[in-house]
Structure formats: structure tokens, C-alpha cells
Design an enzyme around this catalytic site. Structure first.
Site, PDB file in Angstrom:
ATOM      1  N   ASP A 172       0.853  -1.196   0.000  1.00 25.67           N
ATOM      2  CA  ASP A 172       0.000   0.000   0.000  1.00 25.67           C
ATOM      3  C   ASP A 172       0.884   1.239   0.000  1.00 25.67           C
ATOM      4  O   ASP A 172       2.088   1.169   0.270  1.00 25.67           O
ATOM      5  CB  ASP A 172      -0.972   0.017   1.188  1.00 25.67           C
ATOM      6  CG  ASP A 172      -0.258  -0.147   2.524  1.00 25.67           C
ATOM      7  OD1 ASP A 172       0.769   0.522   2.739  1.00 25.67           O
ATOM      8  OD2 ASP A 172      -0.717  -0.955   3.352  1.00 25.67           O
ATOM      9  N   LYS A 201      -4.230   0.859  -2.622  1.00 31.11           N
ATOM     10  CA  LYS A 201      -5.097   0.197  -1.649  1.00 31.11           C
ATOM     11  C   LYS A 201      -6.084   1.217  -1.096  1.00 31.11           C
ATOM     12  O   LYS A 201      -5.703   2.296  -0.660  1.00 31.11           O
ATOM     13  CB  LYS A 201      -4.268  -0.393  -0.501  1.00 31.11           C
ATOM     14  CG  LYS A 201      -5.096  -1.008   0.620  1.00 31.11           C
ATOM     15  CD  LYS A 201      -4.188  -1.506   1.739  1.00 31.11           C
ATOM     16  CE  LYS A 201      -4.968  -1.928   2.952  1.00 31.11           C
ATOM     17  NZ  LYS A 201      -4.085  -2.374   4.067  1.00 31.11           N
ATOM     18  N   THR A 234      -4.334  -8.119   2.836  1.00 34.19           N
ATOM     19  CA  THR A 234      -3.524  -7.137   2.109  1.00 34.19           C
ATOM     20  C   THR A 234      -2.362  -7.812   1.402  1.00 34.19           C
ATOM     21  O   THR A 234      -2.097  -7.557   0.214  1.00 34.19           O
ATOM     22  CB  THR A 234      -2.999  -6.060   3.076  1.00 34.19           C
ATOM     23  OG1 THR A 234      -4.101  -5.311   3.597  1.00 34.19           O
ATOM     24  CG2 THR A 234      -2.044  -5.103   2.370  1.00 34.19           C
TER      25      THR A 234
END
Length: 316
Positions: A172, A201, A234
Site C-alpha cells: 500500500d 489500496k 492485504t
């Protein structure tokens, strides 16, 4: 110099003590009815430079709150007994992710943890790969040391990637600076250039989205670098994006293995060639079957030991 640890962090503290070439100082830890407890040093601590190891991630044996409370009470006992300086070594710092208000009347829990630590007169805090460095620095008024897992992972990753062309990717935008520092450390270890990439993200109502990757991954060994793995969503998204971008191989390095049950999907899908974590958090037993090629634990004990030696050597 004295080194103590509550029972919850005894394994990690023992490895640190071994790296220091010393033994843990003896202490008594007792449980009472109603969940109350006490811990006291069993040796004289007056005028001593004292280090206490306690990682604050909750597990099946104790919650993060319980571990924090035990740490605070023990530091209070050390100070009452005349310890000159108490340094808390907490590789995983509880509530470090709740560092700002995202909704009206939200708590800023990182700041409250700092306040209670300062209330018992902790002299210094040593932690590893903090989630938000600026928020951490602003929360604490006592001296702090932020260790980076890059020093632990770089030699391991260098062996993994061999002579493949390498690119480090942050999963991210918020982790780009962390990934950049690791890229620099890895480049020095490999003695060649290492590129940097990051992934888009977005999070809304608990749903993570965003698929764009900035950086050329095709034909390269991609090293996805982050501070922790919890749910694994993630990291899984980043691994899948790297595969879709025709990466030659995919490696993951994350300091804290704060694995939730859902993180098993990361290993079941074989999304990464290997996942490296440190022993800042004791591995949940259900992830032991993946230890080996899929999951490797790198000890941070030598890094912490060097840090303690440096702090003791420069004691005021």
C-alpha cells in the site's frame, strides 16, 4: 545490567539473553483469584540499569491488555525498588495501529498507551517496525528506539533471490517509506541495484479494494515488504497482483506474525514462494505445519541484543 521478562515473553527473552551472553534475572510471578497478579524481582535492582522484555500481542494465554498491565505493574515495582533506569523492550507494541481518529470521538489509543507507560516512569521504549512512525514519535515523551526488521531480513532475502533481478514492493502507499528503506538495505547486501514498486489500496467499511501496481514486476523476483500480517488479505492481494503481472517469483517479509485464522489462506493458495517473519510474536500453533519452505521465522534476538549493548554502553 539486568534483564527480566514476564512468563508470556520468556522464550523470546531467553533468546535475547543468550545473544547477550548472560542469564535472565530471576523474578516471581504469581496469580491470584479474580484474575489479579503480581511480579517482583528476586534480586537487588537498586541503582541498576534494567531491561524488561514483553511483547504485547494478545494470544490464547493472555490478552494484550493483560500483558500491558503486567508490564506496567512490574516496572512500577522495579522503580519502587530503586532501579536507576528501566528500558522496556516491546518488539510488538499493542494499539500501535490505533494512532489517529478516523471517526468522530475515536480514541487515539497509541497516545494513551504512551501516557500509562510514562506514568510508571519507564525511561526508554524499544520497539520493532512500528506501524506509524510519526504517530509513535509524537505519542511518546520518553526516549524511544525504533528497530527495523530490514536488518534481520536482508541477508535472508538476498539468499532467496540469488541472481534474479529484484524489486521491492509495498502492498500500500502508506508503507512506501518502509519499503524504500528495505530496498536500500537489500541493495547494499546484494551489491547491486534494487527497484521499488507499490500497490494501490483503498479501505471503505472494512472492505479493501484497489488493483493498480506502480512499477515493472515482469520477470523479476518481487519482495513484498510490510510491518505485519494479521488477516493476510492485504498481503494476499499483493501476491496475486504480482503473479498477474508475471513476476518470476514472489517473496513476503513482514516483521510481526500477528496471524489471524484467515491468514492461513496465504499459505493454502501458495500465493508466495516463501513468507518470512520475525519472532516478535510467538507463532500460533495452527501455522506450524507451514514452517519450512513456505514459512520461516527469523530471530530478532541478535538485533535486540546489539541494541541493548549499545544502550548500556552509552548509559548516562
Amino acid at each position: 545490567m539486568l534483564l527480566f521478562a514476564p512468563k508470556a515473553s520468556l522464550a523470546l527473552a531467553t533468546r535475547i539473553a543468550e545473544a547477550l551472553g548472560m542469564s535472565l534475572s530471576p523474578s516471581e510471578e504469581r496469580e491470584f483469584d479474580g484474575g489479579e497478579h503480581k511480579m517482583r524481582p528476586m534480586v537487588e535492582v537498586a541503582n541498576e540499569d534494567v531491561y524488561v522484555v514483553q511483547s504485547l500481542c494478545g494470544d490464547a494465554s493472555a490478552s494484550a491488555n493483560d500483558k500491558l498491565c503486567r508490564l506496567l505493574f512490574f516496572v512500577g515495582a522495579l522503580k519502587d525498588a530503586g532501579a536507576e533506569r528501566v528500558t522496556v523492550v516491546t518488539p510488538y507494541l499493542a494499539y500501535a495501529r490505533k494512532d489517529r481518529r478516523t471517526q468522530p470521538r475515536d480514541p487515539v489509543t497509541t497516545r494513551y498507551v504512551a501516557a500509562v507507560m510514562q506514568a510508571v516512569c519507564i525511561d526508554r521504549v524499544v520497539t520493532l517496525e512500528i506501524h506509524n512512525e510519526a504517530a509513535f514519535d509524537n505519542a511518546f515523551r520518553c526516549p524511544t528506539v525504533r528497530l527495523e526488521a530490514a536488518d534481520v531480513f536482508a541477508p535472508e532475502i538476498a539468499t532467496e533471490v540469488g541472481d534474479q533481478p529484484v524489486i521491492v514492493m509495498s502492498p500500500d502507499i502508506g508503507g512506501v517509506k518502509r519499503a524504500q528503506r528495505f530496498r536500500e538495505r537489500l541493495a547494499r547486501t546484494l551489491s547491486r541495484e534494487v527497484d521499488l514498486a507499490f500497490m494501490e489500496k483503498r479501505r471503505a467499511s472494512g472492505v479493501v479494494s484497489g488493483e493498480t501496481v506502480v512499477g515493472e514486476l515482469r520477470g523479476r523476483a518481487v519482495v513484498i515488504y510490510d510491518d505485519m500480517i494479521a488477516s493476510g488479505s492485504t498481503i494476499l492481494r499483493a501476491c496475486q497482483a504480482a503473479r498477474e503481472a508475471d513476476a518470476k517469483s514472489v517473496y513476503v517479509a513482514a516483521a510481526h506474525a500477528a496471524f489471524l485464522p484467515s491468514a492461513s489462506k496465504l499459505f493454502e493458495t501458495r500465493a508466495a514462494d516463501s513468507v518470512l517473519v520475525t519472532d516478535s510474536i510467538a507463532l500460533r500453533p495452527e501455522f506450524n505445519p507451514w514452517l519450512g519452505a513456505a514459512l520461516r521465522v527469523c530471530s530478532l534476538a541478535p538485533l535486540v541484543a546489539r541494541t541493548i549493548q549499545d544502550l548500556a554502553r552509552h548509559r548516562p
